[in-house]
Design an enzyme around this catalytic site. Structure first.
Site, PDB file in Angstrom:
ATOM      1  N   CYS A  86      43.662  18.197 -27.484  1.00  0.00           N
ATOM      2  CA  CYS A  86      43.546  19.620 -27.187  1.00  0.00           C
ATOM      3  C   CYS A  86      42.262  20.044 -26.485  1.00  0.00           C
ATOM      4  O   CYS A  86      42.333  20.868 -25.578  1.00  0.00           O
ATOM      5  CB  CYS A  86      43.757  20.441 -28.445  1.00  0.00           C
ATOM      6  SG  CYS A  86      42.617  20.104 -29.764  1.00  0.00           S
ATOM      7  N   HIS A 145      37.919  26.003 -29.751  1.00  0.00           N
ATOM      8  CA  HIS A 145      37.725  24.545 -29.719  1.00  0.00           C
ATOM      9  C   HIS A 145      37.084  24.043 -28.440  1.00  0.00           C
ATOM     10  O   HIS A 145      37.369  22.947 -27.954  1.00  0.00           O
ATOM     11  CB  HIS A 145      39.049  23.819 -29.960  1.00  0.00           C
ATOM     12  CG  HIS A 145      38.861  22.438 -30.522  1.00  0.00           C
ATOM     13  ND1 HIS A 145      39.784  21.429 -30.365  1.00  0.00           N
ATOM     14  CD2 HIS A 145      37.851  21.904 -31.245  1.00  0.00           C
ATOM     15  CE1 HIS A 145      39.367  20.334 -30.963  1.00  0.00           C
ATOM     16  NE2 HIS A 145      38.190  20.603 -31.506  1.00  0.00           N
TER      17      HIS A 145
END
Length: 481
Positions: A86, A145
């Site tokens: 990701c 993130h």
């Protein structure tokens, strides 16, 4: 009103190469393009398999609300993630460029605060910063993130507001990261709010839509869900969260296909609420809605008809759902065979807003509007990947795919052989050599890969990424699973 459609009809439509799904409107009935720039709701699921939605052939349940986006707009049948994990993929989404152009894109995945000084540079143009310069309000609801405070964060990279979490995964009820630290934020302030996180993100997204609808300016809402990423917790599984106490997000002995199903259906329900909020505020016609995933699916995901999963450059680790609707401009029910990557969304959305990328940071992705608005013929793509675990490399040029895993190399025709079973590198030596050379030429333009050793899917086996390198045993990385 949208007519119902079956899985069989959807799949036969895809096989026919572009006949419309059930149409809510057709191209002849579309009005002229609106003078006001479109609003944008960019929905990203986390670790969702290609066939985890029913309009892509999902067999176990129906994602009725997500399917509405495809029925009202377009569905891409050959959509790829830029990375099988990701952080790297999200770098490509937000910058429109190959993640290997930035140091943060080499951290695959970014292991929370253990990488000080690594994050998305605030000075780098991003989708929200480009749209903000064009007069948009911008908000991120959900997963970031891409680096931690004080140096990195959504507010430092173009978003006006942020509500969500900064790490790779959080407990759905306790909202803590893999070290059991609280990780729920409202802008740059810690937040505390009880509830199942998928629902909380939906609640905030609806509030953002209502607030921005009153403001009069166009807006970008990035709605980046944590679902269906582990831990395996559905809306009724707080007892499981309490049992673990937020201490074991990896939850290797937990979960099931049924729990995973409930997680996706909870996500689908929130997508439905967001679509209704757009309708209630009179915004549906001139709002672009995108639904996709950051990378391929994990343990319980349906990656049919592909092999592989997250962390692998096989098709199952890279193929993702990709749906877009824009009733004012995109004909309903379009099924496109255009090969796409998630770095294409930035140039597409920037073009839709009537602005341009920063010329100092040209996108590697392409503008998909010609394929969407004019049903232009698919253009041939050259897409490249590298992933340091198992020293993986891949390239797709036309229907051909070059793949390397350690010292094993392959050539597949993924149009004829989507399961990647027949290695044609000996039969098609010229094509194999050409794709390998193209990958090497592309790689020479990227940042160099770091010298390190990596484990095979983090099982503890030593794999050396360069000949002659000294084997090193690494500690398990919680973000790999």
């Amino acid at each position: 009103m949208i007519a119902k459609f079956t899985r069989r009809a959807i799949l036969s439509t895809a096989a026919s190469g572009g006949a419309a799904l059930v149409l809510g409107t057709d191209s002849a009935s579309l009005a002229q393009a609106p003078s006001r720039p479109p609003n944008m709701v960019f929905i990203v699921a986390d670790d969702m398999g290609h066939a985890d939605i029913s309009c892509n052939g999902g067999r176990d349940f129906t994602t009725a609300n997500i399917d509405r986006i495809a029925a009202q707009g377009a569905r891409f049948t050959q959509a790829y993630a830029n990375s099988p994990v990701c952080t790297a993929s999200r770098v490509a989404i937000i910058t429109g460029r190959y993640q290997a152009r930035l140091p943060v894109g080499l951290e695959e995945p970014l292991a929370g605060s253990t990488k000080p000084g690594i994050g998305l540079p605030p000075g780098h143009p991003t989708l929200p910063s480009l749209l903000k310069k064009a007069g948009y309000n911008t908000a991120l609801v959900g997963k970031w993130h891409l680096g931690n405070l004080p140096d990195f964060g959504p507010l430092q990279s173009g978003y006006d507001h942020f509500y969500g979490f900064r790490s790779g995964a959080v407990d759905y009820f306790r909202h803590v990261d893999s070290l059991a630290r609280p990780d729920l934020w409202d802008d740059d302030a810690p937040a505390s709010q009880p509830g199942y996180l998928t629902g909380l993100l939906g609640d905030r997204a609806i509030k953002v839509i209502a607030d921005y609808a009153r403001g009069g300016k166009p807006f970008l809402l990035s709605l980046h869900f944590n679902a269906p990423h582990w831990p395996w917790e559905g809306p009724d599984d707080q007892a499981e969260s309490d049992r673990l106490g937020g201490r074991n997000l990896r939850d290797f002995d937990g979960g099931s296909r049924q729990i995973y199903k409930r997680m996706i259906l909870a996500l689908d329900a929130q997508v439905g609420r967001v679509l209704k909020a757009l309708e209630d505020n009179g915004l549906s016609r001139n709002t672009i809605v995108i639904f996709t995933s950051d990378n391929g699916g994990e343990r319980f995901a349906d990656t049919w008809p592909f092999n592989g999963r997250k962390t692998e450059l096989l098709e199952g680790g890279l193929r993702v759902p990709a749906l877009i609707s824009w009733p004012a401009r995109i004909p309903a029910g379009l099924v496109s065979e255009q090969v796409t990557a998630n770095m294409d969304w930035l140039p597409t959305l920037v073009a839709a807003a009537g602005t341009s990328p920063d010329p100092a940071f040209p996108p590697d992705g392409i503008n998909l509007l010609p394929q969407l608005e004019a049903r232009a013929a698919p253009v041939e793509r050259r897409l490249f990947w590298r992933y340091k675990a198992l020293w993986q490399r891949a390239a797709r040029v036309g229907d051909w795919k070059y793949l390397r895993i350690l010292d094993n190399t392959f050539l597949f025709n993924v149009a004829d052989d989507p399961m990647e079973r027949a290695n044609l590198k000996q039969r098609q030596k010229d094509i194999y050599a050409r794709l390998e050379a193209e990958w090497n030429a592309w790689n020479a333009t990227m940042l160099p890969e770091t010298e390190a050793s990596f484990t095979e899917n983090n099982t503890g086996k030593n794999w050396v990424d360069r000949p002659g390198a000294k084997p090193v045993t690494l500690e398990p990385d919680p973000e790999l699973h």
